[in-house]
Design an enzyme around this catalytic site. Structure first.
Site, short mmCIF file in Angstrom:
data_model
loop_
_atom_site.label_atom_id
_atom_site.label_comp_id
_atom_site.label_asym_id
_atom_site.label_seq_id
_atom_site.Cartn_x
_atom_site.Cartn_y
_atom_site.Cartn_z
N LYS A 128 -37.64 17.92 -15.78
CA LYS A 128 -38.11 18.71 -14.63
C LYS A 128 -36.91 19.16 -13.79
CE LYS A 128 -37.25 15.32 -11.45
NZ LYS A 128 -36.28 15.42 -10.33
N ASP A 130 -41.81 9.31 -9.59
CA ASP A 130 -41.88 10.58 -10.30
C ASP A 130 -42.89 10.60 -11.44
OD1 ASP A 130 -40.01 11.87 -8.76
OD2 ASP A 130 -38.36 11.65 -10.18
#
Length: 301
Positions: free
Chosen positions: A17, A155
């Site tokens: 990401k 996360d």
């Protein structure tokens, strides 16, 4: 995250990401920080293979592969083996919470480097939860798996959003966003990484936080030039005090024609937003010639 079931084996492609926006709002009583971030998964993946069995035993193997990051450990970085790996911890946690007595054989093909701000370890943990859930036919929803994943790392839940997302709280409160067509990036992983905890310790939350809304408006309307000018990462100045690579990468990207650039997450990976795939490949070739690390042209997903 993309999951496929091939007979007895479940295969999950776990993406990296990038953070287009990252603000640190303040430190919490539990030691974490409240944040607000806009995250885009990118088409660069670790691959997790899971084959369940009824023995109750769990085996884990991790293979580092050659490719853009190279097979040299300095590019992929160090990560825990055995029971300390997030993949193993994730499957063990799901086993205990679901009450099943099942085992499995796990193979992780590692391509995403650690200590880079790309979320590879968290993505692998999310992939492990999804794979075990499918293999063991538990029937847990992705929302339930995301809640469980929040116990493993801040996360982990965002990788269940299946696309761009805004994350708040310590990162576990995830609001999915509608994608407006793929974004294209060029990213550089320098020869050294940074520990997330050290970067947070060096960061000072602002009295007046930067607003996400202007960047979000540009993102939702597909206004690329405006989005490039609104990129923001509160952790970048802190990371710069810990690694000379951050300033070097910022200066290198300023010499390109990317519409905007910044560090991802807690670093050290730096990225630029490009106009299209051909533009990303051209910038990648230029940066590769500068000898500043491993360079990759990639699209958002």
């Amino acid at each position: 995250m993309h999951l496929q079931q091939c007979g007895a084996q479940v295969v999950v492609h776990a993406p990296a990401k990038l953070n287009l926006f990252f603000e640190v709002l303040g430190k919490r009583e539990d030691g974490y920080h409240d944040i607000e971030t806009l995250v885009v998964p990118i088409a660069w993946y670790d691959t997790l293979y899971f084959e369940g069995d009824a023995t109750g035993k769990l085996s884990f193997r991790c293979d580092r592969v050659s490719g853009p990051w190279g097979s040299d450990p300095k590019w992929l970085g160090d990560f825990p083996e055995g029971d300390q790996n997030l993949v193993v911890r994730a499957v063990d946690l799901l086993c205990r919470r679901s009450g099943v007595r099942r085992g499995g054989r796990i193979r992780l093909v590692k391509r995403i480097p650690t200590a880079a701000g790309l979320g590879g370890g968290s993505s692998d943990a999310a992939a492990a939860l999804a794979a075990a859930n499918a293999s063991w036919a538990l029937g847990w929803s992705w929302q339930e798996l995301a809640q469980l994943g929040a116990e493993l790392g801040s996360d982990v839940p965002l990788f269940f959003a299946k696309g761009p997302a805004i994350c708040r709280g310590r990162g576990e409160r995830v609001t999915p966003l509608a994608a407006r067509g793929p974004l294209h990036f060029v990213l550089v992983r320098p020869p050294a990484g940074l520990a997330t905890a050290e970067v947070y310790r060096a960061c000072r939350p602002p009295e007046l936080p930067v607003s996400l809304q202007p960047l979000l408006d540009a993102f939702e309307r597909g206004r690329l030039d405006e989005l490039g000018g609104r990129l923001f990462n509160r952790l970048e100045p802190a990371a710069q005090t810990l690694s000379p690579w951050i300033r070097r990468l910022r200066e290198e990207f300023q010499q390109t024609d990317c519409v905007g650039s910044q560090m991802s997450g807690s670093g050290t990976c730096y990225f630029g937003v490009c106009r299209h795939a051909r533009h990303a490949r051209r910038v990648a070739r230029r940066l590769l010639a500068r000898g500043i690390g491993v360079v990759l042209a990639v699209r958002g997903c």
